[in-house]
Scaffold this active site. Structure first.
Site, PDB file in Angstrom:
ATOM      1  N   CYS A   1      33.785 -33.157   4.263  1.00 10.81           N
ATOM      2  CA  CYS A   1      34.363 -32.444   5.412  1.00 10.81           C
ATOM      3  C   CYS A   1      34.645 -33.434   6.536  1.00 10.81           C
ATOM      4  CB  CYS A   1      33.463 -31.304   5.868  1.00 10.81           C
ATOM      5  SG  CYS A   1      31.700 -31.685   5.915  1.00 10.81           S
ATOM      6  N   SER A   2      33.784 -33.501   7.533  1.00 14.15           N
ATOM      7  CA  SER A   2      34.132 -34.321   8.697  1.00 14.15           C
ATOM      8  C   SER A   2      32.902 -34.872   9.403  1.00 14.15           C
ATOM      9  CB  SER A   2      34.944 -33.476   9.682  1.00 14.15           C
ATOM     10  OG  SER A   2      34.199 -32.319  10.021  1.00 14.15           O
ATOM     11  N   CYS A   3      31.800 -35.116   8.680  1.00 11.09           N
ATOM     12  CA  CYS A   3      30.576 -35.608   9.307  1.00 11.09           C
ATOM     13  C   CYS A   3      30.858 -36.933  10.013  1.00 11.09           C
ATOM     14  CB  CYS A   3      29.480 -35.769   8.265  1.00 11.09           C
ATOM     15  SG  CYS A   3      29.057 -34.188   7.485  1.00 11.09           S
TER      16      CYS A   3
END
Ligand code: FE
Length: 212
Positions: free
Chosen positions: A115-117
């Site tokens: 995702c976008s950590c």
């Protein structure tokens, strides 16, 4: 709520139309505010915090200190979360922070394939491209090609290491100190550290670029 993992459709943010995710977030926010569960001022403060106060300038100060203070560099590489907090940047998504040292032999590149950590306390909110499916898949499959797209051409003998962030572990790249910056102050050095150089998709500015 609307800050981190809301946005699987981040690639559609350009243009004037709202993305599906933005519409969902706005609808949710309206309901929560109407029912009195959320104070709009508190929401604004949270967003304002991550848009202005917390951002890559924090990370730039961390890197500049690591460039000038060998003890700090060691502590940063040993326990990134503690070293970053010691400069006054504690907070969400940064507790378990791993600092990755670029060397003449190894270049580190950070992605979150799921995702976008992203290490919020030092870099703020992730850029749109970081959340895009194209970056998330190509960073792993073709890191050298991705770097080329970002304008970074590394010598063939430099190994590229790709690090996949998770909900638990976030990464911060410690780029190499640019040549010709020996007599620069820590504050001046911070001005050479770009956001992308701390993700690994870029390099720091060179002193002559800064001066110009
Ligand atoms: Fe993620």
């Amino acid at each position: 709520m609307s800050l981190a993992h809301d946005d699987r459709h981040a690639g559609h943010e350009h243009g004037s139309e709202l993305s599906e995710a933005q519409i969902r977030v706005r609808a949710l926010e309206t309901v929560l505010v109407d029912k009195g569960y959320v104070d709009p001022a508190a929401l604004d403060l949270l967003i304002e915090t991550y848009e202005t106060r917390v951002g890559p300038h924090n990370g730039a100060r961390v890197i500049a200190k690591a460039w000038t203070d060998p003890d700090y560099r060691r502590s940063l590489l040993r326990d990134g979360g503690a070293a970053v907090a010691s400069l006054g940047y504690p907070g969400r998504q940064g507790e378990n922070l791993v600092a990755l040292e670029n060397t003449p032999q190894v270049h580190n590149l950070v992605v979150c394939t799921l995702c976008s950590c992203y290490p919020w306390p030092v870099l703020g909110l992730p850029p749109v491209w970081y959340k895009s499916a194209a970056y998330r898949s190509r960073a792993v499959a073709d890191p050298r090609g991705v770097l080329r797209d970002f304008g970074v051409e590394l010598p063939r003998e430099v190994q590229i290491r790709v690090w996949d962030s998770t909900a638990e572990v976030r990464y911060l790249v410690v780029p190499m100190r640019p040549a010709g910056s020996d007599d620069w102050s820590e504050e001046e050095l911070a001005g050479l550290v770009t956001r992308d150089s701390m993700i690994g998709t870029g390099l720091p500015r060179r002193p002559q670029e800064r001066a110009g």
